[in-house]
Motif scaffolding. Sequence first.
Motif, PDB file in Angstrom:
ATOM      1  N   GLY A   6       0.794  -1.211   0.000  1.00  0.00           N
ATOM      2  CA  GLY A   6       0.000   0.000   0.000  1.00  0.00           C
ATOM      3  C   GLY A   6       0.831   1.267   0.000  1.00  0.00           C
ATOM      4  N   VAL A   7       0.127   2.375  -0.075  1.00  0.00           N
ATOM      5  CA  VAL A   7       0.749   3.693   0.018  1.00  0.00           C
ATOM      6  C   VAL A   7       0.790   4.117   1.478  1.00  0.00           C
ATOM      7  CG1 VAL A   7       0.687   6.096  -0.752  1.00  0.00           C
ATOM      8  CG2 VAL A   7      -0.220   4.288  -2.229  1.00  0.00           C
ATOM      9  N   ASN A   8      -0.360   4.036   2.141  1.00  0.00           N
ATOM     10  CA  ASN A   8      -0.471   4.414   3.548  1.00  0.00           C
ATOM     11  C   ASN A   8      -0.891   3.234   4.417  1.00  0.00           C
ATOM     12  OD1 ASN A   8      -0.534   6.605   5.644  1.00  0.00           O
ATOM     13  ND2 ASN A   8      -2.694   5.991   5.767  1.00  0.00           N
ATOM     14  N   HIS A   9      -1.691   2.312   3.856  1.00  0.00           N
ATOM     15  CA  HIS A   9      -2.128   1.130   4.591  1.00  0.00           C
ATOM     16  C   HIS A   9      -1.027   0.062   4.553  1.00  0.00           C
ATOM     17  CE1 HIS A   9      -6.027   3.055   3.961  1.00  0.00           C
ATOM     18  NE2 HIS A   9      -6.482   2.307   4.937  1.00  0.00           N
ATOM     19  N   HIS A  10      -0.722  -0.521   5.713  1.00  0.00           N
ATOM     20  CA  HIS A  10       0.315  -1.547   5.793  1.00  0.00           C
ATOM     21  C   HIS A  10      -0.078  -2.612   6.821  1.00  0.00           C
ATOM     22  CE1 HIS A  10       2.998   0.898   3.324  1.00  0.00           C
ATOM     23  NE2 HIS A  10       2.705   1.919   4.104  1.00  0.00           N
ATOM     24  N   ASN A  11      -1.307  -3.083   6.738  1.00  0.00           N
ATOM     25  CA  ASN A  11      -1.807  -4.093   7.668  1.00  0.00           C
ATOM     26  C   ASN A  11      -1.447  -5.483   7.162  1.00  0.00           C
ATOM     27  OD1 ASN A  11      -3.358  -5.844   9.254  1.00  0.00           O
ATOM     28  ND2 ASN A  11      -4.953  -4.312   9.548  1.00  0.00           N
ATOM     29  N   ARG A  12      -0.785  -6.280   7.998  1.00  0.00           N
ATOM     30  CA  ARG A  12      -0.354  -7.613   7.577  1.00  0.00           C
ATOM     31  C   ARG A  12      -1.527  -8.521   7.211  1.00  0.00           C
ATOM     32  NH1 ARG A  12       4.434  -9.401  11.822  1.00  0.00           N
ATOM     33  NH2 ARG A  12       5.974  -7.808  11.242  1.00  0.00           N
ATOM     34  N   SER A  13      -2.685  -8.296   7.824  1.00  0.00           N
ATOM     35  CA  SER A  13      -3.838  -9.157   7.580  1.00  0.00           C
ATOM     36  C   SER A  13      -4.659  -8.711   6.374  1.00  0.00           C
ATOM     37  CB  SER A  13      -4.741  -9.187   8.827  1.00  0.00           C
ATOM     38  OG  SER A  13      -5.255  -7.893   9.106  1.00  0.00           O
ATOM     39  N   ASN A  14      -4.259  -7.622   5.732  1.00  0.00           N
ATOM     40  CA  ASN A  14      -5.008  -7.084   4.596  1.00  0.00           C
ATOM     41  C   ASN A  14      -4.227  -7.320   3.311  1.00  0.00           C
ATOM     42  OD1 ASN A  14      -6.563  -5.681   2.774  1.00  0.00           O
ATOM     43  ND2 ASN A  14      -6.339  -3.694   3.754  1.00  0.00           N
ATOM     44  N   TYR A  15      -4.776  -8.180   2.442  1.00  0.00           N
ATOM     45  CA  TYR A  15      -4.107  -8.484   1.176  1.00  0.00           C
ATOM     46  C   TYR A  15      -4.265  -7.350   0.171  1.00  0.00           C
ATOM     47  CZ  TYR A  15      -2.754 -11.089  -3.014  1.00  0.00           C
ATOM     48  OH  TYR A  15      -2.134 -11.504  -4.156  1.00  0.00           O
ATOM     49  N   PHE A  16      -5.220  -6.438   0.404  1.00  0.00           N
ATOM     50  CA  PHE A  16      -5.511  -5.385  -0.567  1.00  0.00           C
ATOM     51  C   PHE A  16      -5.267  -3.993   0.025  1.00  0.00           C
ATOM     52  CE2 PHE A  16      -8.153  -8.987  -1.981  1.00  0.00           C
ATOM     53  CZ  PHE A  16      -7.641  -9.142  -3.259  1.00  0.00           C
ATOM     54  N   CYS A  17      -4.106  -3.813   0.632  1.00  0.00           N
ATOM     55  CA  CYS A  17      -3.757  -2.506   1.202  1.00  0.00           C
ATOM     56  C   CYS A  17      -3.774  -1.416   0.129  1.00  0.00           C
ATOM     57  CB  CYS A  17      -2.377  -2.566   1.844  1.00  0.00           C
ATOM     58  SG  CYS A  17      -2.307  -3.510   3.386  1.00  0.00           S
ATOM     59  N   LEU A  18      -3.245  -1.725  -1.047  1.00  0.00           N
ATOM     60  CA  LEU A  18      -3.187  -0.717  -2.104  1.00  0.00           C
ATOM     61  C   LEU A  18      -4.588  -0.323  -2.555  1.00  0.00           C
ATOM     62  CD1 LEU A  18      -1.490   1.019  -3.966  1.00  0.00           C
ATOM     63  CD2 LEU A  18      -1.376  -0.893  -5.575  1.00  0.00           C
ATOM     64  N   ALA A  19      -5.500  -1.288  -2.610  1.00  0.00           N
ATOM     65  CA  ALA A  19      -6.880  -0.978  -2.999  1.00  0.00           C
ATOM     66  C   ALA A  19      -7.514  -0.025  -1.995  1.00  0.00           C
ATOM     67  CB  ALA A  19      -7.697  -2.262  -3.102  1.00  0.00           C
ATOM     68  N   ASP A  20      -7.221  -0.215  -0.704  1.00  0.00           N
ATOM     69  CA  ASP A  20      -7.797   0.649   0.317  1.00  0.00           C
ATOM     70  C   ASP A  20      -7.172   2.036   0.329  1.00  0.00           C
ATOM     71  OD1 ASP A  20      -9.535  -1.332   1.127  1.00  0.00           O
ATOM     72  OD2 ASP A  20      -8.147  -2.157   2.601  1.00  0.00           O
ATOM     73  N   ASP A  21      -6.054   2.202  -0.375  1.00  0.00           N
ATOM     74  CA  ASP A  21      -5.462   3.525  -0.571  1.00  0.00           C
ATOM     75  C   ASP A  21      -6.036   4.203  -1.812  1.00  0.00           C
ATOM     76  OD1 ASP A  21      -3.694   3.583   1.640  1.00  0.00           O
ATOM     77  OD2 ASP A  21      -2.260   2.332   0.562  1.00  0.00           O
ATOM     78  N   LEU A  22      -6.003   3.489  -2.927  1.00  0.00           N
ATOM     79  CA  LEU A  22      -6.417   4.092  -4.199  1.00  0.00           C
ATOM     80  C   LEU A  22      -7.922   4.318  -4.289  1.00  0.00           C
ATOM     81  CD1 LEU A  22      -4.139   2.343  -6.865  1.00  0.00           C
ATOM     82  CD2 LEU A  22      -3.634   4.208  -5.281  1.00  0.00           C
ATOM     83  N   ILE A  23      -8.701   3.677  -3.444  1.00  0.00           N
ATOM     84  CA  ILE A  23     -10.151   3.856  -3.471  1.00  0.00           C
ATOM     85  C   ILE A  23     -10.572   5.216  -2.910  1.00  0.00           C
ATOM     86  CG2 ILE A  23     -10.646   2.909  -1.170  1.00  0.00           C
ATOM     87  CD1 ILE A  23     -13.086   1.565  -2.301  1.00  0.00           C
ATOM     88  N   GLU A  24      -9.742   5.812  -2.075  1.00  0.00           N
ATOM     89  CA  GLU A  24     -10.148   6.985  -1.308  1.00  0.00           C
ATOM     90  C   GLU A  24     -10.713   8.139  -2.143  1.00  0.00           C
ATOM     91  OE1 GLU A  24     -10.642   7.031   1.737  1.00  0.00           O
ATOM     92  OE2 GLU A  24      -9.579   5.256   2.409  1.00  0.00           O
ATOM     93  N   PRO A  25     -10.073   8.570  -3.233  1.00  0.00           N
ATOM     94  CA  PRO A  25     -10.636   9.700  -3.987  1.00  0.00           C
ATOM     95  C   PRO A  25     -11.967   9.381  -4.661  1.00  0.00           C
ATOM     96  CG  PRO A  25      -8.318   9.312  -4.553  1.00  0.00           C
ATOM     97  CD  PRO A  25      -8.787   8.120  -3.806  1.00  0.00           C
ATOM     98  N   PHE A  26     -12.305   8.085  -4.757  1.00  0.00           N
ATOM     99  CA  PHE A  26     -13.509   7.678  -5.477  1.00  0.00           C
ATOM    100  C   PHE A  26     -14.719   7.479  -4.563  1.00  0.00           C
ATOM    101  CE2 PHE A  26      -9.929   6.662  -8.107  1.00  0.00           C
ATOM    102  CZ  PHE A  26     -10.349   6.963  -9.394  1.00  0.00           C
ATOM    103  N   ARG A  27     -14.520   7.484  -3.262  1.00  0.00           N
ATOM    104  CA  ARG A  27     -15.628   7.266  -2.328  1.00  0.00           C
ATOM    105  C   ARG A  27     -16.759   8.293  -2.484  1.00  0.00           C
ATOM    106  NH1 ARG A  27     -14.621   3.472   1.713  1.00  0.00           N
ATOM    107  NH2 ARG A  27     -12.420   2.899   2.004  1.00  0.00           N
ATOM    108  N   PRO A  28     -16.456   9.564  -2.781  1.00  0.00           N
ATOM    109  CA  PRO A  28     -17.548  10.540  -2.919  1.00  0.00           C
ATOM    110  C   PRO A  28     -18.576  10.180  -3.985  1.00  0.00           C
ATOM    111  CG  PRO A  28     -15.472  11.690  -2.609  1.00  0.00           C
ATOM    112  CD  PRO A  28     -15.134  10.241  -2.781  1.00  0.00           C
ATOM    113  N   VAL A  29     -18.216   9.329  -4.943  1.00  0.00           N
ATOM    114  CA  VAL A  29     -19.193   8.879  -5.936  1.00  0.00           C
ATOM    115  C   VAL A  29     -20.343   8.156  -5.234  1.00  0.00           C
ATOM    116  CG1 VAL A  29     -19.579   7.290  -7.861  1.00  0.00           C
ATOM    117  CG2 VAL A  29     -17.523   8.683  -7.799  1.00  0.00           C
TER     118      VAL A  29
END
Length: 302
Positions: A208-231
């Motif tokens: 990830g960019v900011n997320h670095h949780n060992r139990s999360n396989y999709f840390c990068l997804a939880d970073d890159l999703i952020e600007p799109f949540r307002p949709v």
Amino acid sequence: MESAWRVIDCINVEGQLRYERGRMVVCARDKEPVEVPLAQTAVLLLGLRANISTALLSRLAQEGVSVLVCDWKGVPVGALDSWGATPSRVVIRHWAQVEMTVPRQKNAWKRIVKAKIRGQARCLEMCGRPRGGALLQMSRHVRTGDVSNVEGMAAREYWQNLFTPEEEFSRQPGSGIGKNALLDYGYAILRGFVIRAILAAGLDPTFGVNHHNRSNYFCLADDLIEPFRPVVDCCVAQMGVFTLDREAKQRIVEAVNGQYTAGGLTVPSSLNDFAQQYGLYCEGRCDLLRVPVFGENNNEEG
């Protein structure tokens, strides 16, 4: 719009899913079978009462379809994603992600947060809510790595104003109640598109960019999703319902497949472009990460 755009919601399906000649056949109990072309399918949501054939799973992987496995509340708890749709430079990009310097990561996170807050401001304006200007002002104060947690301060301002006082809304992820359930459903669908874009760009979702949780396989997804949540937020705020029924799901799916930028670029297309842009940034082929902003013509600048 891309050919693969449909979100197939089988969370409440009780029956079987099988593969036949380029199509997914959904055989729900006491209903006529429904055929869905895999070439049009981007995300498949699976619940606890559906049985799926390995032949279909194999074909879904070949077609690059994201399969999200959901719990009894309809919240995704796992994902199955293709290895075959990634580009030949996948190894180069993985190494670039691993070797990216901390200052470069922090600069990327700064730009993601700024874009997210600007998108939230635009969402408030589109919904006729106050304080959009205040959020824009806050976005200008995001520093490298967001060390002052402007994202958190903006979130409090945002949620207090996005819904009317009569709704008495409090953001509680995973509660499965009222508009929280609508938001969680929308984010789950959006996350499927993000994961698909990341894998298609040859990126490793664990770094990830900011997320670095060992139990999360999709840390990068939880970073890159952020600007799109307002949709999703904008769609839910404009809905006069509090129940996650069939009509509400349809409207949310349409929003996630709908327009993202003022120039007419769709959410899936914007996500694909953004994931590719992040890949170039990791490799050092661009100095600044260009982050798309909801409702605007241009990417996040400065």
